[in-house]
Scaffold this motif. Structure first.
Motif, short mmCIF file in Angstrom:
data_model
loop_
_atom_site.label_atom_id
_atom_site.label_comp_id
_atom_site.label_asym_id
_atom_site.label_seq_id
_atom_site.Cartn_x
_atom_site.Cartn_y
_atom_site.Cartn_z
N LYS A 138 0.82 -1.22 0.00
CA LYS A 138 0.00 0.00 0.00
C LYS A 138 0.86 1.26 0.00
N ASP A 139 2.12 1.14 0.45
CA ASP A 139 3.02 2.29 0.45
C ASP A 139 3.83 2.39 -0.85
N SER A 140 4.19 1.24 -1.41
CA SER A 140 5.00 1.27 -2.63
C SER A 140 4.14 1.50 -3.87
N ALA A 141 2.91 1.00 -3.85
CA ALA A 141 2.07 1.07 -5.05
C ALA A 141 1.85 2.49 -5.56
N PRO A 142 1.55 3.48 -4.71
CA PRO A 142 1.36 4.85 -5.24
C PRO A 142 2.57 5.38 -5.99
N LEU A 143 3.78 4.97 -5.57
CA LEU A 143 4.98 5.41 -6.29
C LEU A 143 4.99 4.86 -7.71
N TYR A 144 4.65 3.58 -7.84
CA TYR A 144 4.61 2.96 -9.16
C TYR A 144 3.52 3.59 -10.03
N VAL A 145 2.36 3.82 -9.44
CA VAL A 145 1.26 4.40 -10.21
C VAL A 145 1.63 5.78 -10.72
N GLU A 146 2.27 6.58 -9.86
CA GLU A 146 2.69 7.93 -10.28
C GLU A 146 3.71 7.84 -11.41
N MET A 147 4.70 6.98 -11.27
CA MET A 147 5.74 6.87 -12.28
C MET A 147 5.22 6.28 -13.59
N MET A 148 4.15 5.46 -13.51
CA MET A 148 3.58 4.86 -14.72
C MET A 148 2.58 5.78 -15.41
N GLY A 149 2.35 6.95 -14.82
CA GLY A 149 1.51 7.93 -15.50
C GLY A 149 0.07 7.97 -15.06
N GLY A 150 -0.25 7.25 -13.96
CA GLY A 150 -1.59 7.35 -13.42
C GLY A 150 -2.51 6.22 -13.83
N SER A 151 -3.71 6.24 -13.24
CA SER A 151 -4.68 5.17 -13.37
C SER A 151 -5.08 4.90 -14.82
N ALA A 152 -5.38 5.93 -15.56
CA ALA A 152 -5.89 5.75 -16.93
C ALA A 152 -4.89 5.00 -17.80
N LYS A 153 -3.62 5.37 -17.69
CA LYS A 153 -2.60 4.72 -18.51
C LYS A 153 -2.40 3.26 -18.09
N ILE A 154 -2.45 3.02 -16.79
CA ILE A 154 -2.25 1.65 -16.32
C ILE A 154 -3.41 0.77 -16.77
N GLN A 155 -4.64 1.29 -16.66
CA GLN A 155 -5.78 0.49 -17.08
C GLN A 155 -5.76 0.25 -18.59
N ALA A 156 -5.34 1.24 -19.33
CA ALA A 156 -5.25 1.07 -20.78
C ALA A 156 -4.23 -0.01 -21.13
N LYS A 157 -3.08 0.05 -20.43
CA LYS A 157 -2.05 -0.95 -20.66
C LYS A 157 -2.52 -2.32 -20.19
N GLY A 158 -3.23 -2.35 -19.06
CA GLY A 158 -3.76 -3.62 -18.56
C GLY A 158 -4.71 -4.26 -19.55
N LYS A 159 -5.62 -3.45 -20.12
CA LYS A 159 -6.55 -3.97 -21.13
C LYS A 159 -5.80 -4.51 -22.34
N ASP A 160 -4.76 -3.79 -22.73
CA ASP A 160 -3.96 -4.21 -23.88
C ASP A 160 -3.28 -5.55 -23.61
N LEU A 161 -2.70 -5.70 -22.41
CA LEU A 161 -2.03 -6.95 -22.06
C LEU A 161 -3.02 -8.11 -22.00
N ILE A 162 -4.20 -7.85 -21.43
CA ILE A 162 -5.22 -8.90 -21.35
C ILE A 162 -5.68 -9.29 -22.75
N SER A 163 -5.81 -8.32 -23.63
CA SER A 163 -6.25 -8.60 -25.00
C SER A 163 -5.23 -9.44 -25.76
N LYS A 164 -3.98 -9.43 -25.28
CA LYS A 164 -2.92 -10.21 -25.91
C LYS A 164 -2.65 -11.52 -25.17
N GLY A 165 -3.45 -11.80 -24.14
CA GLY A 165 -3.26 -13.03 -23.37
C GLY A 165 -2.09 -12.98 -22.42
N LYS A 166 -1.57 -11.79 -22.15
CA LYS A 166 -0.44 -11.65 -21.22
C LYS A 166 -0.98 -11.37 -19.82
N TYR A 167 -1.56 -12.42 -19.23
CA TYR A 167 -2.29 -12.24 -17.97
C TYR A 167 -1.36 -11.97 -16.80
#
Length: 700
Positions: A458-487
């Motif tokens: 819970k303390d490290s995750a916000p750092l990663y989210v900030e560096m990855m560009g925020g929620s929208a970008k992570i969810q977009a990348k997550g959807k992309d990975l799921i669509s490619k079967g990279k679970y």
């Protein structure tokens, strides 16, 4: 369709070596999907094209043409009862084999790993089977384990009387109906897990054991381990078992399909009758009512106290739970001491050379028998080599620098073992067992200083989210990975987002999608259940209405007083204890025990056989009366009023202790944002009440 989680009641049962949680909805039985083609969860997904491709690959690469297991599982079938449900005395359904009948439709489900589906079908055996003509019989499919009947000169010798009184009684009644009524002259507990002794009161009377009329035989250490192992972390294990056992998952191709060593665990009344004959030597011969047996003690294998049995006049070998239709858990996901894979392998090897050379039938407490010496040696050798390879190859790689955070991706079963069904891990898995072996020898640290004292997620995750560009970008990348079967890759980043934003339901739903597809793909029932249970909780939260059961009276009687006092020390809120000191003497006259209990340095300790010279308080109570307090049916004040307990000295330490003991919440959060906010804590109950710890056990 929304699952009515408020109606779900989970009866939680733990014990020393193994554990299960049993769940049923109102009216009995887990939630079952009527149409196996439809997902039970409105948020659930059908198998993706990537999951289907993986399942098709499994179908092409494993030896599905080898049907010997199916032939052996059917061999000796005598009859099945007309019913599929067994009712508990309390009115709920204790056992429901019919809820898994979708597995018998002949369909290959892409939401189940084909290898696991094969195992799940093999575990659908239901009824009475003849293992050795005229001598050895099993009733299978009445519980997680098999119950075995050996025909002696005048009656039955029963091996492993299941989990519940109701299922064990039903099995005994059924074999007596089909083969003629015979008295039970002996019961053998092969090891210290609940599904191998809990139903004993359904087949014998304790008075007959005390009189010596009936023998109850068990390995050395049985009572200690049937009561003590893993009690201290019991509340945590209960919660974690929701994942390993998939307790709240509907029985469906998209949910619970099997428990690897059997279908599920019965939800009836469990008990314990203390053995009157203990096997103490490495090898010990005993003749019971004309049946000659040699017991092989195998401590530290599947259970801390376990034994195999050889029948020299029958050329028959009972493998207990050391050799079944799966490679077992070395590390069990609900949490337990890591088992010794090398010792397990060595004990199997001893059995191979001592019994395997002449054995003509091998039967066990789970799955199905093996017939013919060549086949028996094949299966014994596969499991011996499976455990040894796991131990040796993991340490081989560790000595070349592979860490506990890498071994799950580098350890592979050799092709020769992969081609043998008996070497597949349905209860364990290569991934989590390999990490367990490495952890056993080297511990949890990978020797990288960065990970020695890591931040909490819970303390490290916000750092990663900030560096990855925020929620929208992570969810977009997550959807992309799921669509490619990279679970797995999707899980890695979405998990960070869920920890950083536990109220972000769209992120949790995406992570659940990745969990679900990965769960569909897993061969291990434990792994499958864990991913699918995680997906359920992310989508819906932890179901409400879940509560632990009370401890059974048989287990309470078997629990040592010092174990109970140790657990009280675990329940102590050390912040509230800061600066307090006191000494309490406890005396139990009926069994001659005495204890000195001391609070100092925010720590509660006890010592057996000693009394403090100047205690603040002395408590005198018979152990027999103390058991009602341990079981949560009485309080100390109740017994003081009844004249069954006395306080000598100051009462203040007792009241202080009462105010410092925590009642553990069995529904703590594992995945972020899955447990609703709770009201202020309820008043602490009597410190000696045991209502938050249950001590019984099941195989894992």
């Amino acid at each position: 369709m929304k699952i009515k989680t408020q109606k779900i009641l989970a009866i939680v049962v733990i014990s020393l070596s193994c554990l299960t949680i049993k769940s049923f909805a109102a009216g009995g039985g887990a939630i079952v999907t009527a149409d196996p083609s439809k997902h039970f969860d409105p948020k659930g997904k059908q198998p993706s094209s990537f999951t289907i491709d993986l399942q098709n690959g499994v179908r092409k690469t494993l030896p599905f043409q080898d049907k010997r297991d199916f032939e052996e599982a059917k061999k000796g079938f005598i009859a099945a009862p007309p019913y599929k449900q067994i009712m508990a005395e309390s009115g709920n359904v204790a056992w429901d084999m019919g809820s898994y009948e979708f597995l018998l439709d002949g369909k290959s489900f892409d939401s189940i790993n084909p290898s696991l589906q094969r195992q799940a079908i093999l575990n659908m055996a239901y009824g009475l089977y003849e293992v050795l003509p005229g001598k050895i019989y099993q009733v299978r499919g009445f519980d997680l384990a098999n119950i075995t009947f050996i025909k002696s000169d005048t009656g039955w010798i029963i091996f492993d009387p299941l989990t519940a009184k109701e299922t064990a009684k039903a099995a005994l009644d059924f074999i007596n109906e089909k083969l003629g009524k015979r008295p039970v002259v002996a019961v053998v507990y092969s090891h210290s897990h609940l599904d191998h002794y809990g139903g004993v009161r359904g087949v014998i009377d304790e008075a007959d054991v005390k009189s010596g009329k009936v023998q109850v035989i068990a390995p050395v250490g049985f009572m200690q381990h049937a009561v003590t192992e893993n009690v201290y972390a019991g509340n945590a294990m209960v919660r974690r078992a929701f994942f390993q056992y998939g307790i709240l998952l509907p029985r469906s191709p998209f949910g619970h399909v099997d428990q690897a060593i059997g279908k599920n665990t019965a939800s009836g009344n469990s008990g314990l009758i203390e053995p009157n004959r203990i096997i103490t030597k490495p090898f010990e011969e005993l003749t019971v009512d004309g049946v000659r047996m040699e017991f092989q003690n195998t401590p530290g294998t599947e259970a801390p106290a376990e034994m195999n049995t050889w029948f020299p006049d029958l050329n028959a070998f009972w493998a207990a739970e050391n050799i079944t239709g799966t490679i077992h858990n070395i590390y069990t996901l609900r949490g337990a001491l890591v088992r010794d894979a090398l010792a397990w392998s060595k004990n199997i090897n001893v059995a191979i050379y001592r019994y395997g050379q002449t054995a003509q039938v091998m039967f066990a407490s789970h799955t199905w028998p093996r017939f013919g010496n060549e086949r028996i040696l094949e299966v014994m050798s596969a499991q011996r080599d499976g455990y040894a390879h796991l131990n040796n190859e993991v340490l081989h790689q560790a000595n070349q620098g592979v860490t506990v955070n890498e071994i799950q991706n580098t350890y592979k079963l050799p092709k020769s073992l992969k081609e043998q069904w008996a070497a597949h891990s349905y209860h364990g898995s290569e991934e989590h067992n390999s990490r367990g072996v490495l952890n056993r020898y080297l511990g949890y640290w990978d020797a990288n200083p960065t990970t020695l004292i890591p931040l909490s997620p819970k303390d490290s995750a916000p750092l990663y989210v900030e560096m990855m560009g925020g929620s929208a970008k992570i969810q977009a990348k997550g959807k992309d990975l799921i669509s490619k079967g990279k679970y797995r890759e999707a899980m890695e980043i979405l998990n960070k987002l869920v920890y950083a934003e536990p109220k972000n339901q769209s992120a949790k739903d995406l992570l659940a999608d990745a969990f679900e597809q990965f769960g569909y793909q897993k061969e291990s029932a434990s792994d499958r259940n864990s991913y699918l249970a995680g997906a359920y909780e992310l989508r819906h939260g932890v179901p409400s209405g879940i509560a632990p059961s009370g401890t059974g009276p048989d287990t309470i009687r078997a629990m040592t007083t010092d174990l109970w006092l140790d657990y009280m020390g675990i329940r102590l809120d050390t912040k509230k204890a800061e600066g307090l000191k006191f000494v309490i003497n406890l005396v139990t006259p009926d069994n001659g025990e005495k204890y000195a209990i001391e609070l100092r340095n925010s720590t509660l300790t006890n010592i057996k056989g000693e009394q403090a010279k100047n205690p603040d308080l002395t408590i005198v109570i018979n152990r027999a009366d103390l058991e009602s307090i341990m079981g949560g049916t009485a309080t100390f004040d109740d017994l003081i009023k009844a004249g069954k307990a006395t306080f000598r000295g100051e009462r203040k330490p007792f009241d202080q202790l009462k105010g410092m003991l925590v009642q553990f919440d069995p529904i703590f959060e594992i995945l972020p944002g899955t447990v609703a906010a709770k009201p202020a804590s309820t008043p602490t109950k009597d410190p000696f009440k045991q209502d938050q710890m249950t001590v019984q056990s099941v195989s894992d």
